[in-house]
Enzyme design. Sequence first.
Site, PDB file in Angstrom:
ATOM      1  N   HIS A 260       1.014  -1.595   0.262  1.00  0.00           N
ATOM      2  CA  HIS A 260      -0.018  -0.172   0.348  1.00  0.00           C
ATOM      3  C   HIS A 260       0.823   1.091  -0.305  1.00  0.00           C
ATOM      4  O   HIS A 260       0.238   2.506   0.017  1.00  0.00           O
ATOM      5  CB  HIS A 260      -1.155   0.193   1.485  1.00  0.00           C
ATOM      6  N   GLU A 281       0.374  -5.751  -2.261  1.00  0.00           N
ATOM      7  CA  GLU A 281      -0.885  -5.111  -2.699  1.00  0.00           C
ATOM      8  C   GLU A 281      -0.449  -3.364  -2.508  1.00  0.00           C
ATOM      9  O   GLU A 281      -0.171  -3.350  -2.273  1.00  0.00           O
ATOM     10  CB  GLU A 281      -1.740  -5.126  -1.614  1.00  0.00           C
ATOM     11  N   TYR A 284      -5.027   1.076  -1.604  1.00  0.00           N
ATOM     12  CA  TYR A 284      -5.946   1.439  -2.304  1.00  0.00           C
ATOM     13  C   TYR A 284      -6.881   2.728  -2.547  1.00  0.00           C
ATOM     14  O   TYR A 284      -7.914   2.632  -3.302  1.00  0.00           O
ATOM     15  CB  TYR A 284      -6.695   0.771  -1.268  1.00  0.00           C
TER      16      TYR A 284
END
Length: 379
Positions: A260, A281, A284
Amino acid sequence: WNDVFQGCVGTNLPDTECPEGYVNLAETPIIAEKPFINIAQNGKYKLNIPATKTNTMGADCMALACQEAEMERIDFSNVYVTDPESDTSASINAKLNNGVKYIIFSPGIYYLSDPIMIIDSGSVILGIGFPTLIPVNGNEAVIVDSKAEGVKIAGLLLQAGEKRSDALLVINGLSEDEEQYHFLYDVFARVGGPNNSSEITVESDMMIQINSDRVIIDNAWLWRADHDINGQVFDRDNYVETGLEVNGDDVITYGLAVEHTLGDLVKWNGDNGKCYFYQCELPYDVTQEEFGDAGYVGFKVDDNVINFEGYGMGIYSYFRDYNVTVENGIEVPENKSGIIMTNVFTKYLTGNGGIEHVINDIGNSTVDNHNDPQYVCKY
C-alpha cells in the site's frame, strides 16, 4: 497464489520450477539461523548466534541438534535487556557506546527521540514479543553504522511517528570483507494503524533503506495501513512512498511483503540481488494521476542493474476508491541476460481498474480478467 519451496527437506514438493504458482529451489544460498535464547544446564541464560552457512538444506537447530550446531554462545552477563518503562534512546545508545554489543528488547513500546545507533561489528539486537520502536522527532528508529560488520537485527516492529522520518531503519555501508553479512530477521514496519488518520497522521519517506552490500532479509512485512483504529484510510493519509530501497550489491530477501505504499513499493538499485518470494498489494486510495500515470509499480529494478533474480513474486490490485490502471506490476531492465525472473504474476483482488501486464509489457491483463492470476513463468 505463489509458493516458494527453498532448501526444503521432505516429500510431495513440486518437481519443476514453474507449474503456475510454485517454485522449488533445492538450496538456500546464504543464511544464518535467527539468534535465540535458551537456558543452559547450569540454569543460566545464553544468547545463541548461529553461524552463516551457504547452500543449505533444512534447518540447523531442530531439537537436540542445536547442541552440536556451529554457533556463538553469549553469557547474559554480556547482554543488556531493555525496559520500556525506563529505557530511552539515550540510555540504550549509552550501552552501545560503552562496548555492549548484545541488546535484548523486552516487549513494550519505545518512543525514541534519536535513532538507536549500532556501531560495533557482530552486534545483535533481538526483540522478544515484537517490541515497538517509534521515532518521535522525525529521526530513524535504528541506524547501522557504516563501520559495523556482521550485525543481526531480529524481532522488531518499527512504527512511524507523527513527524516525518526519512526512513525507519537504515543499514549503511559494509567493508570489503566478503565473509561478512548483515541479517534482518522478522523485522516488520508500519506507517499507520494504531492512529486515527482522520485526526492524526504518521509519516516516513520509506520504511527500510539498505545502503550496504551483503544484507540478508529473512521475513519482512512493510505495511502502510489501509485501515486504522477508526476504520479505512483515505486520500493518501499516513504517507510513505516506498517500503524497501536497496542501494547495495549482493542483497538477498527471503519472504518479503510490502503493501500500500504510495510510490514504487520496492526500489532495487543494487547489483547481484535476489528476491525469493514477494507479496505486494498496491495502494487502495490513489487516483490514476497519482499512481498509474506516474508509472509506479509493485517492484522496480533500476535500469542500471546488470544482474538480478526474482522467484515467486506476486503483485495484487484493489483500487478501492478510484478507477486506476497500472501498466506493469513489475519493471526490470530489458535485454540483459543477468535479469532472471521466475514465476511472477499479477492478480486482481477486487475494486476498480487493474494491471495491464505482469512485467515489462509482457503477460495478460487483469483489467478484463478478475478471476485468474496472470503468470509469466520465465523472463
